[in-house]
Design a protein around this motif. Structure first.
Motif: not given
Length: 280
Positions: A194-202, A221-231
């Protein structure tokens, strides 16, 4: 394990036709070999007057190697050949007196008991061999499946996940960890996902997941953005299957996440490249 299985392969399987020759032929040869050795021992070394003293060994070997049938064959051959070659008068059949009859009878009964024990031991060894072989095959199959999974994840740029909702435990494959730029020893958890999801999609994705459970739907089935551990920011296509317990509560969710960043960037670029239509 490999050495153990190699040793166990000397035992012929009862279902194989060729094993009958080895089992019964081996019993005959071993019994005759011990009779010959006992005869030479009594003739050239010392005769202790107890011809059956060492002749339980071929019975035990025959039963352990071949089973109950070969063990009984060994008993019959040993009794007959001992009477003919080792019990006076030599080279005749027929026990000379009560002592010989009792000794032979005791040996025959002992031989039958040894044969039964040998059969039981053989079955135990074969059972252990089968179980060891099954474990070996299962391990090889597991390794092969893991290798296929790794190859597939690299091909599709994705990773498999398994969420045990009832116990709140999570499994992430190596492909999933690479997709999120996690270390391969990263401890998985639902909270980290959950924390890895982009704040605009979470909020949207979490709400869709809650709605899925509320309506007891199975396909995710969903499409969303994530912010990886490396940013880095990546677009993810997540597909999964939900399993419910008899009361309707979600108990497990399994699926795969795919990296669709290139596709989404291409779509955005194509949309931005479209020229506006001007009215004349």
């Amino acid at each position: 394990m490999a050495d153990f299985l190699s040793i166990l392969r000397i035992f012929p399987q009862r279902a194989a036709r060729q094993s009958l020759l080895w089992r019964y032929g081996g019993a005959v040869l071993v019994s005759l070999a011990f009779i010959a050795a006992r005869s030479m021992l009594g003739r050239f070394v010392i005769d202790d007057g107890y011809p059956f003293a060492i002749l339980a060994l071929p019975v035990a070997l025959s039963a352990f190697y071949g089973g109950l049938g070969p063990g009984i064959v060994s008993v019959l051959i040993t009794v007959t050949m001992t009477d003919y070659f080792l019990v006076s008068p030599l080279y005749t059949l027929g026990l000379p007196g009560p002592k010989g009859v009792v000794g032979t009878l005791l040996f025959a009964v002992s031989g039958l008991v040894i044969s039964a024990l040998g059969e039981a031991s053989r079955e135990a060894v074969l059972q252990a061999s089968n179980e060891a072989e099954i474990r070996k095959i299962a391990q090889q199959q597991l390794l092969a499946n893991e290798e296929r999974l790794r190859i597939t994840e690299r091909v599709v740029s994705g990773g498999v996940w398994d969420w045990n909702i009832a116990n709140d435990t999570v499994y992430w494959s190596d492909g999933f960890l690479r997709l999120y730029d996690f270390a391969l020893d990263e401890k998985p958890s639902h909270e980290k996902w959950v924390e890895s999801m982009h704040s605009d999609d979470r909020d949207r994705v979490v709400a869709q997941l809650d709605e899925l459970f509320r309506r007891r739907l199975h396909n995710w089935s969903e499409e969303y953005r994530i912010r990886t551990a490396s940013g880095r920011v990546r677009w993810i296509a997540s597909h999964g299957q939900v399993f419910y317990d008899p009361s309707g509560k979600p108990k497990r969710m399994v699926g795969i996440n795919l990296d669709i960043t290139a596709r989404r960037f291409a779509e955005n670029a194509a949309r931005d490249a479209e020229l506006p239509v001007h009215q004349a």
